[in-house]
Design a protein around this motif. Structure first.
Motif, PDB file in Angstrom:
ATOM      1  N   GLN A 131      -2.995  18.092   0.498  1.00 18.63           N
ATOM      2  CA  GLN A 131      -2.291  16.833   0.295  1.00 18.63           C
ATOM      3  C   GLN A 131      -2.242  16.449  -1.180  1.00 18.63           C
ATOM      4  O   GLN A 131      -1.186  16.068  -1.704  1.00 18.63           O
ATOM      5  N   VAL A 146       3.546  10.848   0.378  1.00 19.69           N
ATOM      6  CA  VAL A 146       2.686  10.879  -0.816  1.00 19.69           C
ATOM      7  C   VAL A 146       1.581   9.841  -0.621  1.00 19.69           C
ATOM      8  O   VAL A 146       1.821   8.643  -0.664  1.00 19.69           O
ATOM      9  N   THR A 154      -2.106  10.297  -1.748  1.00 20.40           N
ATOM     10  CA  THR A 154      -3.381  10.471  -2.445  1.00 20.40           C
ATOM     11  C   THR A 154      -3.744   9.283  -3.333  1.00 20.40           C
ATOM     12  O   THR A 154      -4.924   9.009  -3.560  1.00 20.40           O
ATOM     13  N   ARG A 183       7.578   8.862  -5.583  1.00 20.06           N
ATOM     14  CA  ARG A 183       6.329   8.091  -5.474  1.00 20.06           C
ATOM     15  C   ARG A 183       6.380   7.063  -4.349  1.00 20.06           C
ATOM     16  O   ARG A 183       5.346   6.556  -3.916  1.00 20.06           O
ATOM     17  N   ASP A 202       1.039  16.104  -3.527  1.00 17.13           N
ATOM     18  CA  ASP A 202       1.342  14.828  -4.174  1.00 17.13           C
ATOM     19  C   ASP A 202       1.464  14.986  -5.688  1.00 17.13           C
ATOM     20  O   ASP A 202       2.362  14.412  -6.314  1.00 17.13           O
TER      21      ASP A 202
END
Length: 312
Positions: free
Chosen positions: A67, A267, A269, A262, A71
């Protein structure tokens, strides 16, 4: 807005000098979902080249921190797209990317191939599943944008035209796609990650993975030793994607506000935000020292590609 208003806007811009504006419109307004999916599947193609897949496995980033690695890739490229190649943020993003790549002995041929997947795969995906295909003008701008990205990454002998990129990608894959258990492990980890992305997380994992395999060509499936879906299964899932394109065409208005990477729910993290300079990995020592030509950023006096720091 007229459904073709954004297309008219991109066609009114110069493909050579305003390619960043055109790509920004395509990626954040006209085809944000399609391009995100296309680039996600472009990752699988790179794993099937053993020299790439094995390196990614050895770093552990795509198998142990899948992940975060996903990201970081999205956010670094997103910063360049949102703020511009020549912007301070853009230079910081290139610096981070080049530091990470510079820590490993990656061949120019592999780097150039990966670049080709970013050029070719979205255009092909949108042509098959999008609500309309790229215009030739947009495909030209898309190509010029990634040529500029490649120059800032220090890649040599970058193809000139979209057709040249197509020939490079297809030829490289025909020559280099091959099975390796380590590449397969990276692909397995990425498939597992895809099952967690909304709205796929609501469906059985087995079904999501089958759907993903229907979008892979036989040569790619064979490189991972993945079972080939039946012709009927391929037709059902691919038809569903094409119907989605028609729904977008006739039922949804153009996106007036850009949606950057973003902002994607996939996304996850950095829920409190991120700083470009802190993305990626920072190993203490460089496992491989090698020489390479200056990147475009360095020639401009910005964003040096460090040797001896960073990680992939």
């Amino acid at each position: 807005m007229n459904r073709f208003a954004l297309r008219d806007r991109t066609d009114g811009l110069d493909a050579r000098t305003q390619h960043e504006d055109i790509v920004r419109i395509l990626a954040t307004q006209e085809f944000p979902w399609d391009i995100t999916q296309a680039l996600s599947f472009a990752l699988f193609r790179t794993y099937a080249v053993p020299s790439i897949g094995i390196l990614l496995h050895e770093t552990g980033e795509f198998t142990e921190r899948t992940q975060k690695r996903y990201d970081d890739t999205v956010l670094i490229l997103d910063a360049i797209l949102e703020h511009g190649i020549a912007s301070p943020t853009g230079h910081s993003a290139f610096r981070r990317m080049n530091q990470m790549h510079g820590a490993y002995d990656i061949s120019n041929e592999d780097m150039r191939y990966v670049l080709s997947t970013f050029v070719v795969t979205p255009v092909r995906w949108v042509g098959e599943f999008g609500w309309r295909p790229f215009t030739p003008h947009e495909a030209e701008a898309w190509t010029h944008y990634y040529r500029a990205v490649g120059r800032h990454m220090g890649i040599r002998d970058i193809p000139e035209t979209h057709a040249d990129f197509v020939a490079l990608m297809d030829g490289y894959e025909a020559k280099h796609f091959a099975f390796d258990a380590r590449s397969q492990a990276v692909a397995d980890s990425t498939l597992e990650l895809l099952t967690t992305f909304p709205p796929s997380h609501l469906a059985p994992k087995k079904l999501v993975k089958l759907f993903a395999r229907t979008l892979m060509e036989d040569a790619l499936l064979d490189a991972f030793h993945y079972a080939r879906p039946s012709a009927l299964t391929r037709k059902v899932f691919r038809t569903a994607l094409k119907l989605r394109g028609k729904f977008v065409r006739y039922a949804l208005p153009p996106r007036e506000v850009p949606r950057f990477g973003r902002e994607n729910s996939s996304v996850r993290t950095y829920p409190k935000g991120h700083v470009v300079e802190q993305l990626g990995t920072f190993p203490k020592t460089c496992p491989v020292h090698h020489h390479r030509p200056a990147t475009a950023s360095e020639e401009e006096g910005h964003a040096p590609r460090a040797q001896g720091t960073g990680g992939s």
